[in-house]
Structures are given as structure tokens and as C-alpha cells.
Design a protein around this motif. Structure first.
Motif, PDB file in Angstrom:
ATOM      1  N   GLY A 142      77.125 172.869  50.201  1.00 14.80           N
ATOM      2  CA  GLY A 142      76.579 173.738  51.235  1.00 14.80           C
ATOM      3  C   GLY A 142      76.322 172.896  52.466  1.00 14.80           C
ATOM      4  N   ILE A 143      75.906 173.547  53.546  1.00  9.95           N
ATOM      5  CA  ILE A 143      75.624 172.801  54.776  1.00  9.95           C
ATOM      6  C   ILE A 143      74.317 173.273  55.396  1.00  9.95           C
ATOM      7  N   GLN A 144      73.467 172.311  55.755  1.00 11.10           N
ATOM      8  CA  GLN A 144      72.273 172.599  56.526  1.00 11.10           C
ATOM      9  C   GLN A 144      72.648 172.631  58.005  1.00 11.10           C
ATOM     10  N   LEU A 145      72.239 173.689  58.680  1.00 11.96           N
ATOM     11  CA  LEU A 145      72.361 173.767  60.133  1.00 11.96           C
ATOM     12  C   LEU A 145      70.947 173.665  60.684  1.00 11.96           C
ATOM     13  N   HIS A 146      70.641 172.539  61.329  1.00 14.18           N
ATOM     14  CA  HIS A 146      69.252 172.316  61.704  1.00 14.18           C
ATOM     15  C   HIS A 146      68.932 172.817  63.104  1.00 14.18           C
ATOM     16  N   LEU A 147      67.693 173.286  63.237  1.00 15.34           N
ATOM     17  CA  LEU A 147      67.121 173.751  64.495  1.00 15.34           C
ATOM     18  C   LEU A 147      66.049 172.743  64.912  1.00 15.34           C
ATOM     19  N   ASN A 148      66.134 172.214  66.113  1.00 18.90           N
ATOM     20  CA  ASN A 148      65.185 171.164  66.507  1.00 18.90           C
ATOM     21  C   ASN A 148      64.938 171.143  68.011  1.00 18.90           C
ATOM     22  N   ALA A 149      64.728 172.320  68.596  1.00 12.03           N
ATOM     23  CA  ALA A 149      64.543 172.401  70.049  1.00 12.03           C
ATOM     24  C   ALA A 149      63.410 171.494  70.560  1.00 12.03           C
ATOM     25  N   PRO A 150      62.225 171.463  69.907  1.00  9.42           N
ATOM     26  CA  PRO A 150      61.163 170.574  70.425  1.00  9.42           C
ATOM     27  C   PRO A 150      61.575 169.107  70.445  1.00  9.42           C
ATOM     28  N   GLN A 151      62.298 168.668  69.417  1.00 10.46           N
ATOM     29  CA  GLN A 151      62.752 167.280  69.374  1.00 10.46           C
ATOM     30  C   GLN A 151      63.748 167.006  70.500  1.00 10.46           C
ATOM     31  N   GLU A 152      64.691 167.905  70.694  1.00 10.95           N
ATOM     32  CA  GLU A 152      65.674 167.717  71.765  1.00 10.95           C
ATOM     33  C   GLU A 152      64.983 167.643  73.124  1.00 10.95           C
ATOM     34  N   LEU A 153      63.988 168.485  73.347  1.00  7.87           N
ATOM     35  CA  LEU A 153      63.292 168.502  74.631  1.00  7.87           C
ATOM     36  C   LEU A 153      62.458 167.243  74.855  1.00  7.87           C
ATOM     37  N   ALA A 154      62.084 166.569  73.757  1.00  8.78           N
ATOM     38  CA  ALA A 154      61.316 165.328  73.867  1.00  8.78           C
ATOM     39  C   ALA A 154      62.200 164.124  74.146  1.00  8.78           C
ATOM     40  N   MET A 155      63.521 164.274  73.996  1.00  8.70           N
ATOM     41  CA  MET A 155      64.460 163.178  74.224  1.00  8.70           C
ATOM     42  C   MET A 155      65.029 163.252  75.628  1.00  8.70           C
ATOM     43  N   ALA A 156      65.036 162.139  76.317  1.00 11.86           N
ATOM     44  CA  ALA A 156      65.648 162.115  77.649  1.00 11.86           C
ATOM     45  C   ALA A 156      67.117 162.493  77.574  1.00 11.86           C
ATOM     46  N   GLU A 157      67.779 162.089  76.459  1.00 16.59           N
ATOM     47  CA  GLU A 157      69.205 162.378  76.291  1.00 16.59           C
ATOM     48  C   GLU A 157      69.453 163.651  75.492  1.00 16.59           C
ATOM     49  N   GLY A 158      68.371 164.409  75.201  1.00 19.68           N
ATOM     50  CA  GLY A 158      68.487 165.574  74.339  1.00 19.68           C
ATOM     51  C   GLY A 158      69.096 166.787  75.025  1.00 19.68           C
ATOM     52  N   ASP A 159      69.450 167.779  74.210  1.00 23.04           N
ATOM     53  CA  ASP A 159      70.030 169.016  74.718  1.00 23.04           C
ATOM     54  C   ASP A 159      68.985 169.828  75.484  1.00 23.04           C
ATOM     55  N   ARG A 160      69.458 170.623  76.417  1.00 18.12           N
ATOM     56  CA  ARG A 160      68.599 171.532  77.175  1.00 18.12           C
ATOM     57  C   ARG A 160      69.151 172.961  77.157  1.00 18.12           C
ATOM     58  N   LYS A 161      70.216 173.171  76.416  1.00 20.72           N
ATOM     59  CA  LYS A 161      70.846 174.492  76.365  1.00 20.72           C
ATOM     60  C   LYS A 161      70.792 175.016  74.927  1.00 20.72           C
TER      61      LYS A 161
END
Length: 352
Positions: A142-161
Motif C-alpha cells: 500500500g502507499i501512504q500519502l502524507h499531508l503536512n501543510a504546517p511543516q511545509e509552511l515552516a520550511m523556507a524551501e517548503g511548498d506554498r500551493k
């Protein structure tokens, strides 16, 4: 940058202090049964997950991979999973999609655990081709599809979309040949989010509640800052929010700050189908040895048996009939959200 981040995540995760009762499980009390009417050999903790039998409904949850220095960690986690008869998920495989030299840090888990339940892992924004590549890399069940918007927003190189994520999850769940598990990474889920994901034909949801590893704090530490933001829904609350709905086709997995066998049994008694555990196992392995990890897992499984016997619960199904009390902040939260907790206290256990 991504490869160095993998090593830093391990370092900062192990440095984080336990957040005690932040998961909400301290507000859950299981009722002791003075007359369990069972013998030790009667207890059966086995279950089936993704068509394979597990000795206990436990998942060594996503932690690491994507760097050659992490091969031994994933290899030893996979060996421990095989020995204990539990499932295993690898960390995000994004790095391996970008750098072939890191793929063995993931594929080693299937090499040393050829028959066990192994889960692939990517962000929920991945493409169908990327998901299929990740699955093939470790011959995943199986595959885990992870949700991590707060983590991405805390990273300078993280996603914003983050637009279109739910639609992508639905497409992947439809088009992939293995089941999809949508997973939060320590910030929990509300019943509204769980309902929307379940409606996208997702068979498993890992609530990944607050109270365990704090990835916002990790990303802030990586940037040399001290975080001020305490964010997320506690694990027990996330689980109860999801269980308050009629989920005919979606099963819940409890994870996020699971500390011991009692937390595992409480989660199962509330009604989840599987429990994920990560940082305590990683700490034992990194600060101890693979032998100590095997012993640690054996002790957890023995403790699960012991608690079930004291509850008079022979099987996992019996656990979901054990009376329990919900109190404290968790009770207050559920009352504010209009979630009825009385049925849990009114349960009649099989030997009561």
C-alpha cells in the motif's frame, strides 16, 4: 538540501522532549475487570491488514530514508517488523525519486522483510507515475500519502500551493493497484477532513494527531529558530472525531505520540483498526541496538496481552466492547463539538 534534511530530521526528532498528556490518551480510562474469565493463552491479538496477517495491529510508522547513511536504520526497522509480525512504513521517498543513489535506503526494507506488510510513502501531491515508482521501489502492499501543510509552511524551501490535493488523492486511490492510506504527520484531523477524505474513496486514514513528533518545531530548529506555534488536534481527539461519523468504507489508524502498550490498547478500544508508532522505536534503535529494539517490541506485545487479559478482552473485537471513561480536556472538546461520549461508558464487555 533534501538529503541533509533527512539526517537533520532524525537528529532533531530524537532531541525533542515528550509532550506527556498532549495526545489526549491520559483522558481515556479503561475499566478494570476483576473477573476476566480468561487464561493467558486465550488472548488473540492477530488481525489482517492489506490481505496479510499481523501478530498485533501495530505499524512501525514512517520515519526515514532517502540518505545512504540511513540504510541501516530502515534495514533494522524492517527486521524488527518481520520478527514481531507487525507492519512497516518507510519515510517519504521523494529523495529517491530525485536521486537514484538513495533508493537502497528504501528497498532494503523489502529485501530483509520479503513477506511482511510494507507501505510506500509520498506527499499527497505526487503524480500517478511517482506513486507507482515508489510502490515498485519496495514492492509495497500500500502507499501512504502524507499531508503536512504546517511543516511545509515552516520550511523556507517548503511548498506554498495546496489546491487540488483532495482531487489528486481521489485520482490516485482510483488508479493505483494498491490501497491508499492518507496520513497526517502530527497535526491531527477533524471529522470534517476525515469525511472529505473518506468520500474520495480512500480505504484507510491515519489521523496522525498532535502530541508526538512536532515537525513545525523541527523545521524551526533547522532554521535556528525556537518555535512559538503549538498547532494541531490531539491524537485521541482526532480518532474520536473520526469515529463519531458513519464510516462504512474507511478504517482509521491511530498515530501521533503513541508511547506504550496502554496507548495502543486505548486506541484499539476506541475503535481504530491499526496503531502507528514511530519515535520511541527510533530512539531505542539509534541509542541502543537492533537487539534492544526487538526486545522492546516483544515487551510491548506482551504488555498488550496483559492489558487485554485485565480487561477481559480475548480478541480485538472484544476490546471494542470494553467500557471506558472519557474525561478532562478531551471530554470538554467532544462536548463542544457535539460528539456523544456516553455510549463508551455504557458498553457491556463480554465477561462483565
Amino acid at each position: 538540501m533534501r538529503l541533509n534534511r533527512k539526517l537533520e530530521h532524525i537528529q532533531f526528532s530524537l532531541q525533542q522532549k515528550s509532550r506527556g498528556g498532549a495526545t489526549g490518551f491520559d483522558d481515556i480510562t479503561l475499566l478494570h475487570n476483576s473477573l476476566p474469565q480468561l487464561d493467558w493463552g486465550d488472548i488473540d491479538t492477530s488481525c489482517y491488514f492489506l490481505g496479510k496477517k499481523l501478530h498485533v495491529p501495530l505499524l512501525i510508522n514512517a520515519m526515514t530514508g532517502g540518505h545512504r547513511e540511513l540504510e541501516s536504520i530502515n534495514g533494522n526497522l524492517a527486521k524488527a517488523a518481520a520478527a514481531a509480525g507487525v507492519a512497516l512504513a518507510v519515510g517519504s521517498q521523494r529523495a529517491a525519486l530525485e536521486d537514484n543513489s538513495t533508493r537502497y535506503s528504501f528497498s532494503v526494507v523489502r529485501e530483509v522483510n520479503p513477506q511482511g506488510v510494507v507501505l510506500a510513502n509520498l506527499g499527497a501531491d505526487c503524480s500517478l507515475l511517482e506513486a507507482r515508482t515508489a510502490i515498485k521501489m519496495i514492492n509495497a502492499d500500500g502507499i501512504q500519502l502524507h499531508l503536512n501543510a504546517p511543516q511545509e509552511l515552516a520550511m523556507a524551501e517548503g511548498d506554498r500551493k495546496f489546491k487540488g490535493i483532495l482531487e489528486n488523492i481521489q485520482s490516485l486511490s482510483r488508479d493505483l493497484d494498491v490501497p491508499v492510506i492518507v496520513k497526517e504527520v502530527g497535526f491531527g484531523m477533524s471529522r470534517e477532513s476525515i469525511q472529505r477524505i473518506g468520500a474520495a474513496s480512500v480505504p484507510y486514514i491515519d489521523v496522525g494527531g498532535a502530541g508526538g513528533t512536532d515537525f513545525v518545531a523541527i523545521e524551526e530548529a533547522r532554521a535556528g529558530r525556537k518555535t512559538w506555534l503549538k498547532w494541531g488536534i490531539p491524537t485521541a481527539v482526532s480518532l474520536l472525531e473520526g469515529l463519531s461519523m458513519n464510516r462504512a468504507k474507511t478504517q482509521l489508524i491511530a498515530s501521533g505520540g503513541i508511547r506504550n502498550a496502554l496507548d495502543i490498547v486505548k486506541s484499539l478500544s476506541l475503535g481504530c483498526s491499526l496503531v502507528g508508532m514511530a519515535r520511541p522505536l527510533l530512539r531505542v534503535l539509534v541509542e541502543g541496538s537492533s537487539e534492544e529494539l526487538n526486545s522492546y517490541l516483544s515487551n510491548i506485545i506482551e504488555d498488550i496481552h496483559r492489558i487485554m487479559l485485565m480487561l477481559g478482552a480475548r480478541t480485538l473485537e472484544d476490546l471494542q466492547r470494553v467500557p471506558l471513561i472519557i474525561s478532562g480536556n478531551t471530554y470538554h472538546w467532544l462536548c463542544c463539538r457535539g460528539i456523544d461520549v456516553a455510549p463508551y461508558a455504557r458498553r457491556a464487555g463480554t465477561s462483565y
